[in-house]
Design an enzyme around this catalytic site. Structure first.
Site, PDB file in Angstrom:
ATOM      1  N   ASN A 132     -10.985  -6.937   2.859  1.00 49.25           N
ATOM      2  CA  ASN A 132      -9.947  -5.932   3.081  1.00 49.25           C
ATOM      3  C   ASN A 132     -10.449  -4.600   2.568  1.00 49.25           C
ATOM      4  O   ASN A 132     -10.823  -4.482   1.402  1.00 49.25           O
ATOM      5  CB  ASN A 132      -8.671  -6.288   2.307  1.00 49.25           C
ATOM      6  CG  ASN A 132      -7.593  -5.241   2.455  1.00 49.25           C
ATOM      7  OD1 ASN A 132      -7.078  -5.024   3.546  1.00 49.25           O
ATOM      8  ND2 ASN A 132      -7.265  -4.555   1.356  1.00 49.25           N
ATOM      9  N   GLU A 133     -10.465  -3.602   3.406  1.00 51.63           N
ATOM     10  CA  GLU A 133     -10.835  -2.255   2.975  1.00 51.63           C
ATOM     11  C   GLU A 133     -12.009  -2.292   1.995  1.00 51.63           C
ATOM     12  O   GLU A 133     -11.923  -1.790   0.867  1.00 51.63           O
ATOM     13  CB  GLU A 133      -9.627  -1.542   2.352  1.00 51.63           C
ATOM     14  CG  GLU A 133      -8.509  -1.312   3.355  1.00 51.63           C
ATOM     15  CD  GLU A 133      -7.289  -0.589   2.782  1.00 51.63           C
ATOM     16  OE1 GLU A 133      -7.197  -0.479   1.555  1.00 51.63           O
ATOM     17  OE2 GLU A 133      -6.439  -0.141   3.564  1.00 51.63           O
ATOM     18  N   GLU A 154      -3.504  -1.308   9.950  1.00 52.82           N
ATOM     19  CA  GLU A 154      -2.490  -0.977   8.955  1.00 52.82           C
ATOM     20  C   GLU A 154      -2.056   0.467   9.104  1.00 52.82           C
ATOM     21  O   GLU A 154      -2.879   1.360   9.260  1.00 52.82           O
ATOM     22  CB  GLU A 154      -3.045  -1.098   7.505  1.00 52.82           C
ATOM     23  CG  GLU A 154      -3.321  -2.478   7.025  1.00 52.82           C
ATOM     24  CD  GLU A 154      -3.758  -2.480   5.548  1.00 52.82           C
ATOM     25  OE1 GLU A 154      -3.453  -1.517   4.829  1.00 52.82           O
ATOM     26  OE2 GLU A 154      -4.426  -3.444   5.137  1.00 52.82           O
ATOM     27  N   TRP A 162       1.161   5.153  -3.397  1.00 52.01           N
ATOM     28  CA  TRP A 162      -0.026   5.448  -4.210  1.00 52.01           C
ATOM     29  C   TRP A 162      -0.391   6.915  -4.177  1.00 52.01           C
ATOM     30  O   TRP A 162      -1.415   7.305  -4.725  1.00 52.01           O
ATOM     31  CB  TRP A 162      -1.197   4.576  -3.760  1.00 52.01           C
ATOM     32  CG  TRP A 162      -1.341   4.431  -2.276  1.00 52.01           C
ATOM     33  CD1 TRP A 162      -0.846   3.413  -1.505  1.00 52.01           C
ATOM     34  CD2 TRP A 162      -1.978   5.337  -1.371  1.00 52.01           C
ATOM     35  NE1 TRP A 162      -1.152   3.624  -0.193  1.00 52.01           N
ATOM     36  CE2 TRP A 162      -1.852   4.789  -0.073  1.00 52.01           C
ATOM     37  CE3 TRP A 162      -2.643   6.551  -1.524  1.00 52.01           C
ATOM     38  CZ2 TRP A 162      -2.366   5.421   1.055  1.00 52.01           C
ATOM     39  CZ3 TRP A 162      -3.161   7.180  -0.401  1.00 52.01           C
ATOM     40  CH2 TRP A 162      -3.018   6.608   0.879  1.00 52.01           C
ATOM     41  N   GLU A 188       2.697  -2.285  -5.528  1.00 46.15           N
ATOM     42  CA  GLU A 188       3.077  -1.592  -4.295  1.00 46.15           C
ATOM     43  C   GLU A 188       4.520  -1.889  -3.892  1.00 46.15           C
ATOM     44  O   GLU A 188       4.853  -1.849  -2.712  1.00 46.15           O
ATOM     45  CB  GLU A 188       2.092  -1.950  -3.182  1.00 46.15           C
ATOM     46  CG  GLU A 188       0.674  -1.493  -3.523  1.00 46.15           C
ATOM     47  CD  GLU A 188      -0.162  -1.123  -2.311  1.00 46.15           C
ATOM     48  OE1 GLU A 188      -0.010  -1.753  -1.265  1.00 46.15           O
ATOM     49  OE2 GLU A 188      -0.961  -0.169  -2.441  1.00 46.15           O
ATOM     50  N   LYS A 189       5.363  -2.130  -4.863  1.00 42.39           N
ATOM     51  CA  LYS A 189       6.748  -2.461  -4.510  1.00 42.39           C
ATOM     52  C   LYS A 189       7.477  -1.275  -3.895  1.00 42.39           C
ATOM     53  O   LYS A 189       8.507  -1.456  -3.244  1.00 42.39           O
ATOM     54  CB  LYS A 189       7.509  -3.006  -5.717  1.00 42.39           C
ATOM     55  CG  LYS A 189       7.681  -2.074  -6.884  1.00 42.39           C
ATOM     56  CD  LYS A 189       8.488  -2.798  -7.985  1.00 42.39           C
ATOM     57  CE  LYS A 189       8.684  -1.936  -9.213  1.00 42.39           C
ATOM     58  NZ  LYS A 189       7.460  -1.723  -9.990  1.00 42.39           N
ATOM     59  N   HIS A 204       5.996   0.674  -1.662  1.00 37.81           N
ATOM     60  CA  HIS A 204       5.369   0.915  -0.357  1.00 37.81           C
ATOM     61  C   HIS A 204       6.335   0.406   0.718  1.00 37.81           C
ATOM     62  O   HIS A 204       6.805  -0.714   0.648  1.00 37.81           O
ATOM     63  CB  HIS A 204       4.043   0.140  -0.295  1.00 37.81           C
ATOM     64  CG  HIS A 204       3.161   0.525   0.850  1.00 37.81           C
ATOM     65  ND1 HIS A 204       3.513   0.335   2.159  1.00 37.81           N
ATOM     66  CD2 HIS A 204       1.923   1.077   0.877  1.00 37.81           C
ATOM     67  CE1 HIS A 204       2.534   0.754   2.935  1.00 37.81           C
ATOM     68  NE2 HIS A 204       1.562   1.216   2.190  1.00 37.81           N
TER      69      HIS A 204
END
Lengths: 663, 663, 663
Positions: free
Chosen positions: C141-142, C298, C306, C346-347, C349
């Site tokens: 991933n990334e 994505e 972030w 990341e809640k 996001h």
């Protein structure tokens, strides 16, 4: 007049070298600094030396009539040193190792480094003793420039030894540092660590001694190599290139150890009036040389590469910069470097031979400059005549800018620069001197300036008092005379060391907020300028107020005071005045001290005199874009013309007027 | 009334001590804090104690009539500790060791440190139990001030134990922290590291628990020493000095463990209205003391040394600061420190006896202050009467300012300060309270403010709902009620814990860009102020809109809402209003809640009441430069004059008006 | 058209999963990326695999008609890896270990990590080979997103191997890096360290190679897993999600190794015109895919978490962003993530199912978006038609932004973006291409742009010269063609690689001071805009001056030049023009190259064409708030209406106009 620069032939194929020599002849190069970063080429494997290429280079240079300033090549160790001895790497305040891959990656206290460096020095000295090109030894390079201090365990052990030498027993250290504060009292030297990162402000006494120690450790590296050279080639002078007005080491201690003071100076690209700061650097260099001629070892033909924005010099700027150095005592002008690198970290640093080659304006200026310097050979050996002395003190600098002082805006060098700049504009020349240890040291000066002389021992205070008593004029600025040589406050009211001499007593410092300014009034209540950063709750105990605050924290308090004392006068400036106000104050102070400029100086023109037994040389440099006129007679060494009474200088032009000795 | 300060005789020769006592008498000093940083003097070698000098100091103080707040001297370990036990040194988030040389260089989880500290405490308690000067024990000093958290391996092990205690099994921890995100699921407590530097944002649940853990570890250090003292001198009260409104530890947990709440407060030099923030700090101290009197343990007579620009206090400012603390419940005013240090990191920190000595305005103010406090002795034992409660919560603070929140501009303390400041200007006094666990805790207050109460458990939400149901008025601001005590979001729309109580449902946060502002309208469409930082896509599910946005991301949405509920009202403020708008909103909210100021308060004047059974004391402090008038009758304890109906206060003046108990 | 996003069921109780599937059906979700961060759930203890829950999830998805993009789950190792193998943790340039607790805490050169990652991949591939839901493999991933480079000892060893492979013998490396400078000459590969912190500027050649090495090491991690997948499931395509226009790796090298290019893109909240930069990212993705369709893996339905201030998208913004990607070649639009997390970093996001649940505007937009994408299925397989090519080169990016360049203001990506933005506004579509290795690669483009193409090998220079010779138009901007592929300067005058082609020779760079601007004049002496950052002392050796400087360091010098060469034209832009000036220059250049926009584009409207064999699809996106009109006929696939001649787009609206193939 020395003319040339760093020559690094190892960056180029050997076929290029003969072309280098031919071009040096074309430009009139007389001196090349060779081998500064050649360790990895001279000793590619530990103990294996390869001198063949350097033999060839020195012979070529000699054949071309170029003297050699031969480096000991120890400025940056080769990669194998860190591989074999990782403990030679420096460690920063946060415990972070600094690795090889740039330059100067060694701990100055490392015995291994010193051993390897002196071994190479011995090999070089032995091999080139007697080589006809060898004119000067160049030890290291810009010592302490990057690794000013090292906090590693090797350094920690060396620091403990240095402290034990200085203090003898641990209780003396406790007294000196005031370790009763915050439970820092040491039972033994072994308990002392370097001032590594701490939870909050560290001990200022320790910080000060660590700066002294670090300066001394670098100096010890230098001395170790110099002693080898003196032993093997006693007749060849030794230098190392200073960065004279940087804070990295205490150059007063270093200056005693060199045969020739040499200096590196680079303009600050962001500063449109960089020539002012250049003049200061040159005056510091001359001060370090004790007034004797010195040598500009490095500057740049145009842009450097290590500033955020590397502004190129405009046409004519290099020659003006050059002549400023020579005017202020340099016996020539060398550059970094001869040929602009194709690769590496400084490939965008300008050089005498640029990337564009000789078909370029820059090369043509270089050739002209060589000719110009050649015409100035009569100047060699003459000395500069100054009007005023300014005390410059690295230890006060370090102490002033410690953490946990009354204000972070109280800084050191900028105040010395501000006073120097004002005198430069007034056509006055300044000698930069160390804090005096005997009254005689200052006797020749009608006026002495002491900006932010923070650390003052009782003996220095006495010497300055004697100087005034004997007729000297002394101007002291704020945050001076506050603490002794261990940074312990002189009690009873500030500025403790100077209270009597200046006739003032300060109950409390009153720093200003960020951006806050205060207005000043003279004794008639007339506006007399403004200042910022600092004021004081100052009481007069003998002095007269010359300027007072119109507002701010202490309205009505004195900002500038004057006290006659014996045959002299002590002035105290208790605030940070702006440039206009500073100039106005200095006019008044100079007038009273009988200091007058030898010539009327038009705005933007710099005038400096060098004297020999039978002649005077007046350097006139027009930094402005407008034409200017100076009332002076003589012969212009550069243009060759005879000046009857009036020198006309076009914008950006320069002249060096030779006169028969007039006194 | 306690008056005095930190007394560090170990910094001075013993000859100075008698002069100290004489001056303390002159100033009316009643209490001295002794030995805070004396560990290195008391135990110069491990296990070797030297108490002779301290015996002498305590006897001298007792002879001078000065009570002693005796430190356990464990605030900063002596150099030998790190030499013998380098593993006691703290390590920061980046793995960087913090070395001795400043203060507080110990890991709070270190068993070695705690062992040595309690051993010294035991020696001290045993020796001075029964000494007539001993009035109070002072454990440590400003715990966690610098080494708020430690990330070393010792701390890592302690953190694992703390977690095992809290969660029992690892799956409970996984649930609490949401470790399914980013593959962080732990198989065992041994796999957990402290939140050291990571490639990107760390887990918020871990960060929150690490703050809790760190606060508890410091507290455990305190408790270990306190328990020794209670065992040996059960009748001597114990304190440790808080920094009440700093974020370093959860003082609600600490307050339970001290016999006397004491606080240190220093003005922020950059803040021209620093007295507002001082008032808040004092109110937090009183809140920690549960409304009972507390003690100002440290403040400064003038400038400190640790801010960027350490502005000196103006004449009269110290007495105003002093009386602010006393007005808000302090039983006196102590300072750091008695005599200004000659050396060390805080030599420029002001003191009761300055560098300039007693011939100084500052010393004269100190003497006056002692007399003033003496006249206020009737106030001792009285308590402050407040109008409004404000909920303050360290855990919400920590969670609000985590990384990776919707906006870095959403901060905690400043919002509490903004509400407090507005009420201060309105002449209202605020009790700072913890998040309630029972409805009764808030019953006495007609109005409760809950700024940015981010973490709200279901039980706290219920208690607040009961409070409103029973007639209370509650104002909640944005980013409140979002998450549970583990920082897990209450689902279904924000603010989950308060949706029903407030009658609103937020679909999405709409933070503003840097510098962006929005305009507010009231229900008639008239301009009603402005705000910045934060807006929300808010839907009304029962509440009425009081203010709406004229522009910004959600024009037309409600910015301030009101919902009657049972006998009370719930208000919700969904944006960051500027000071004027905040004041206007609070006027409306107070009016509806029936909160009115007891006196008309002129601008710049602070009025606070303390009450005893038979009297009231109105402290009036004029922070402005203009004269002011307050309609009040009584006797001024300071000036001694009788006030019939109108108190006139010159600019900068203070008065304490005693009145017979009026209820 | 793929529609859906990252689905992380392990964050939720299994009871939630059937609701997930039902909601996916409601929204028309066609693809879910599963398991990206599931390693800790799939292998909770080393070698113990738990696939039961994933079996269930895949079956549920398949039952719901959702294809699975199955992750190898190796993006972030579980906590046990660092516990067992701390040497797998990455170390930063300062020697600081980066610990577990966020994500991606592994060294890309770690053999242990690769072994564990491929073992898990093998298990997954074996278990799910043939599962009917499996449509795509998603490796990692990334890659390199956070741990772009690692400086640990493991990486040091790998770097030495990589260097030995590249250079064969150490002398070649010495030549490539110019190690003669600063005594850096290596005797052996073992002497090379990664470019860790150094006392001053490191070697640029080493820095460049370390970036290449780091990119290759991450790529090797990817390839190791991909090869396992190809072996076990040869028919399932493999991807890894790029961050196409970030500087972390050289995506030209990566693009060859994937079956499907996929990209992640997030708006910069601070940028009010973020859609411009989105368009560039999408064009880079298409370029990496060699013009073939790619997949937006994505983006976000609204705010991320972030950035400093995470601005929410306004209504309609998500669909516009979505269609931009599809317009530029994406075969769908996936999001991070399906259901907004309750906890973890990341809640905050945004997601397809927000915290507020399905009773929300956001969910309604998601459902609409699913329907919209479904209507666009005719577009699948069509390709984008571009007008201009722009050369984008990661190696030049890295080299341009090294330390010790002439100006820190010379940056890479922003210049490419500035040119791209100007063409976007002009209604032109750009293909982003790699530096060409054969002339044929550019033959289809009438105009090629080369912004800041710093590193240019002789062969690339030849290919570009051929392109112009054959009739191409080429625009080169400043600091291009300066150095060879090893960052060694092409000597003789800048821009060495392009001097002949462009007919110019630069003697010296003349960077501007911070904030300094210069004015430009056209050949009639009329004002022609302005620029900043950079000027050059440029001499014409064949080119004509089109624009010259009115002021600045080199008044009168050319700022824009033009040289006809063969059948084509070479343009050189030697300064950083502002947006207006850039647009004006590009208008002139395009006009001469015969590049014209296919439609008149109103301000704020984006128009892009995709073509298939039998149809054209014109995407029209109105980013402005005003209505706009485009002269076009066809059928709007979204609204379904037939457009006779004029498409009317309300502010914020979108349309996709299908036309029969017109060529």
């Amino acid at each position: 007049m020395a003319f040339g620069g760093d020559y690094n032939p190892e960056q180029w194929p050997a076929q290029v070298w003969p072309e280098d020599i031919a071009l040096m002849r074309e430009a009139g190069v007389t001196m090349a600094t060779v081998g500064v970063f050649a360790w990895a080429h001279l000793e590619p494997r530990p103990g294996t030396y390869e001198f063949g290429w350097l033999d060839q280079v020195l012979d070529l240079l000699h054949g071309g009539g170029v003297d050699v300033d031969l480096a000991t090549a120890t400025a940056s160790p080769p990669p194998w040193l860190a591989q074999l001895h990782p403990e030679t790497l420096p460690v920063d305040v946060d415990g972070r190792t600094l690795w090889p891959g740039s330059r100067q990656a060694y701990c100055p206290s490392s015995a291994v480094f010193r051993e390897r460096a002196t071994a190479l020095t011995e090999e070089l000295a032995t091999r080139y003793a007697g080589h006809p090109a060898l004119a000067l030894w160049h030890v290291g390079n810009e010592y302490a420039c990057h690794t000013t201090c090292c906090w590693c365990d090797v350094s920690a052990a060396a620091f403990r030894e240095w402290l034990a030498d200085r203090y003898g027993d641990i209780e003396a250290l406790n007294q000196a540092w005031g370790t009763s504060f915050w439970s820092q009292r040491y039972g033994d030297f072994d308990q002392v660590f370097p001032p590594r990162s701490t939870p909050t402000f560290g001990n200022p006494g320790k910080a000060l001694d660590f700066r002294r120690f670090s300066s001394d450790e670098h100096l010890a590296c230098y001395i170790a190599e110099r002693d080898v050279l003196r032993r093997i080639t006693p007749d060849v002078p030794v230098t190392t290139n200073f960065m004279a007005h940087s804070e990295v080491v205490d150059y007063w201690r270093w200056a005693r150890e060199v045969d020739v003071v040499s200096n590196d100076h680079y303009l600050t690209a962001d500063d449109p009036d960089g020539h002012q700061e250049l003049a200061f650097s040159a005056d510091v260099s001359r001060g370090l040389a004790g007034g004797r001629p010195w040598l500009l070892m490095e500057h740049s033909t145009s842009a450097v590469n290590w500033q955020p924005r590397n502004v190129a010099k405009r046409p004519g700027e290099t020659v003006r910069n050059n002549l400023q150095h020579v005017a202020r005592g340099s016996e020539g002008a060398l550059f970094f470097q001869w040929r602009q690198s194709r690769a590496g970290a400084e490939k965008y640093h300008s050089a005498l031979v640029p990337h564009a080659g000789t078909e370029s304006r820059l090369w043509r200026e270089v050739v002209d400059l060589g000719a110009t310097l050649d015409r100035l050979s009569p100047v060699v050996g003459s000395t500069v005549r100054a009007d005023v002395a300014l005390i410059f003190d690295w230890e006060s600098w370090w102490a002033t800018e410690h953490v946990a002082t009354p204000s972070i805006d109280v800084t050191y060098r900028d105040r010395a620069l501000a006073l120097h700049r004002a005198l430069l504009a007034a056509g006055l020349t300044v000698d930069v001197v160390s804090p005096p240890t005997t009254g005689g040291q200052l006797a020749q000066y009608p006026l002495v300036l002491a900006p932010t002389l923070h650390l003052v021992s009782s003996s220095t205070a006495s010497v300055l008092a004697e100087y005034v008593q004997a007729g000297g004029h002394l101007l002291v600025t704020y945050f001076s005379g506050i603490a002794d040589e261990q940074d312990r406050v002189h009690l009873g009211g500030y500025p403790g060391a100077f209270r009597d001499l200046l006739g003032v007593r300060v109950q409390e410092f009153c720093p200003l907020r960020d951006g806050q300014t205060v207005r000043l009034l003279d004794q008639t209540g007339t506006d007399a300028g403004c200042s910022d950063v600092w004021t004081e709750d100052l009481h007069l105990t003998g002095a007269d107020a010359v300027l007072t605050y119109a507002d701010g924290p202490v309205p009505g308090c004195a900002a500038l005071t004057r006290q006659a004392r014996g045959a002299g006068v002590g002035w105290y400036l208790a605030t940070r005045t702006d440039d206009t106000t500073t100039a106005s104050i200095l006019r008044e102070v100079c007038a009273e001290a009988g200091v007058t400029a030898p010539y009327d100086v038009p705005a933007g023109v710099e005038l400096v005199r060098r004297h020999s037994d039978d002649a005077a040389y007046v350097f006139a440099i027009n930094h402005g874009s407008a034409d200017a006129t100076v009332q002076i007679a003589g012969t212009d060494l550069i243009g060759g013309s005879v000046i009857d009474a009036e020198l006309r200088l076009a914008g950006g032009a320069v002249a060096v007027v030779a006169q028969a000795a007039a006194g």
